[in-house]
Design an enzyme around this catalytic site. Structure first.
Site, mmCIF file in Angstrom:
data_model
loop_
_atom_site.group_PDB
_atom_site.id
_atom_site.type_symbol
_atom_site.label_atom_id
_atom_site.label_comp_id
_atom_site.label_asym_id
_atom_site.label_seq_id
_atom_site.Cartn_x
_atom_site.Cartn_y
_atom_site.Cartn_z
ATOM 1 N N HIS A 16 -23.019 44.974 42.538
ATOM 2 C CA HIS A 16 -21.844 45.602 43.189
ATOM 3 C C HIS A 16 -22.063 46.772 43.784
ATOM 4 C CE1 HIS A 16 -19.150 42.983 40.929
ATOM 5 N NE2 HIS A 16 -20.253 42.927 39.994
ATOM 6 N N GLU A 197 -17.636 35.764 31.829
ATOM 7 C CA GLU A 197 -18.154 37.588 31.349
ATOM 8 C C GLU A 197 -17.466 37.831 29.915
ATOM 9 O OE1 GLU A 197 -17.846 40.746 34.021
ATOM 10 O OE2 GLU A 197 -19.158 41.869 33.139
ATOM 11 N N ASP A 276 -24.253 46.786 37.782
ATOM 12 C CA ASP A 276 -23.942 48.116 38.144
ATOM 13 C C ASP A 276 -24.913 49.191 37.563
ATOM 14 O OD1 ASP A 276 -21.094 47.599 39.409
ATOM 15 O OD2 ASP A 276 -21.009 46.472 37.439
HETATM 16 N N1 HPA Z 1 -17.523 42.216 36.099
HETATM 17 C C1 HPA Z 1 -16.220 42.351 36.664
HETATM 18 N N2 HPA Z 1 -16.142 42.965 37.833
HETATM 19 C C2 HPA Z 1 -17.117 43.828 38.364
HETATM 20 C C3 HPA Z 1 -18.052 44.177 37.492
HETATM 21 C C4 HPA Z 1 -18.427 43.060 36.555
HETATM 22 O O1 HPA Z 1 -19.343 43.144 35.688
HETATM 23 N N3 HPA Z 1 -18.840 44.987 38.075
HETATM 24 C C5 HPA Z 1 -18.218 45.427 39.174
HETATM 25 N N4 HPA Z 1 -16.879 44.868 39.337
HETATM 26 ZN ZN ZN Z 2 -20.736 42.135 38.294
#
Ligand code: HPA
Ligand code: ZN
Length: 335
Positions: A16, A197, A276
């Site tokens: 991101h 996730e 990130d």
């Molecule tokens: N998961 C969901 N949204 C996100 C993430 C992530 O790891 N990183 C930035 N936005």
């Molecule tokens: Zn992500």
């Protein structure tokens, strides 16, 4: 091994751009835009990066993005990430950006995409790195809001390859975005989404069956369901796995408990990514390095991961082949 990883040609498929915002640059941009941030030093910022879960992180991540105002800010953010790519022999990158984080604050879609796109164009020219863009919808917002973003994106369609779905996963199932994904695909965008996730395997099922995605971001919890694993393999879909992110957000207790090798052994196509990097303690090469150490991965495993990163990129077959040839010759002389 560090040397081998550094030189290994690779693609990064899950990051991101707002998550690459290093504290030093955040201070600099905040200062020139006369915006105050609730930290007085880089050290203080770094100390705040302790997370118990995805939402903890997102709160801080959205706050950091508030200092981005002008096209130049988005340019500097993106170019600074691409310079780091060059140092790590990342040859190609697929960059997610969250337009709604900015348009909600009154920044125009055009400002955001112009800055990012110009940095990508300059990095192709000056650093020889190719990139393409993934416009991500924020899943904590409504489907209607995503439709507004889709509409805003259309004048800039030539710069956008795919759509993604990110932000708070729990309570925001993929099915919530069925219609906007259909409309986006009808406009020519390729569908991708974060799934599994923090959400369970049923969210991954929804992402592949209802949103018709071509690649799964994260996908860890697909392992809960053997039938799903078989389905992902049969559909030849890759997972963009992010080891240091998983550790930072406590998706895994420890890198030694990370399922990446198990995924590979099951026959899943896995790639390694930073997600990130400014928040999770490492760029993509650090992810390769730490997961190699934790799981005892061989050079052949790392070669496989890098190969997947090109094979499952959104590049055309010609470009994939050029990068894969470069990778193969690197592996053969350095294995
Ligand atoms: N998961 C969901 N949204 C996100 C993430 C992530 O790891 N990183 C930035 N936005
Ligand atoms: Zn992500």
């Amino acid at each position: 091994m560090e040397e081998f990883i550094r030189g290994l040609p690779k693609a990064e498929l899950h990051l991101h751009i707002e998550g690459t915002f290093e504290p030093q640059l955040m201070f600099e941009i905040a200062k020139r835009n006369h915006i105050s941030i609730p930290f007085s030093s880089v050290k203080e910022i770094e100390a705040a990066y302790e997370f118990d879960c995805l939402q903890d992180f997102l709160d801080i991540y959205y706050q950091g993005a508030q200092v981005l105002i002008k096209e130049q800010d988005f340019y500097d953010l993106t170019y600074s990430y691409l310079k780091k790519c060059a140092e790590q022999n990342v040859r190609h990158t697929e960059i997610m950006f969250d337009p709604q984080t900015h348009t909600e604050r009154g920044i125009s879609f055009e400002t955001v995409i112009s800055g990012i796109n110009k940095a990508c164009r300059d990095a192709q020219r000056d650093l020889g790195i190719s990139s393409l863009l993934i416009m991500s919808y924020l899943r904590h917002l409504s489907e209607e809001a995503a439709f507004t973003t889709l509409k805003e994106s259309l004048p800039f369609k030539e710069h956008i390859t795919a759509i993604g779905l990110d932000s708070s996963e729990k309570g925001n199932p993929p099915s919530k975005f069925k219609k906007v994904f259909e409309a986006s695909v009808a406009e020519g965008y390729i569908a991708l989404a974060h799934a599994g996730e923090e959400g369970n395997a049923d969210y991954v099922w929804e992402a592949i069956d209802i949103l018709n995605i071509k690649r799964i971001d994260h996908g860890n919890n697909a392992l809960q369901d053997p039938e799903l694993v078989t389905e992902i393999i049969n559909r030849d879909m890759a997972l963009t796995v992010c080891p240091l992110s998983n550790k930072a957000l406590q998706v895994v207790s420890d890198l030694k408990a990370h399922p990446l090798k198990k995924m590979m052994d099951l026959g899943l196509k896995v790639t390694v990514n930073s997600d990130d990097p400014a928040y999770f303690g490492g760029q993509v090469n650090q992810n390769y390095h730490e997961i190699h150490k934790a799981l005892n991965l061989s050079k052949k495993d790392l070669y496989e991961l890098a190969k997947n990163s090109f094979n499952y990129s959104l590049l055309n077959e010609n470009k994939k082949k050029t990068y894969l040839d470069e990778l193969e010759s690197y592996y053969l002389t350095n294995k």
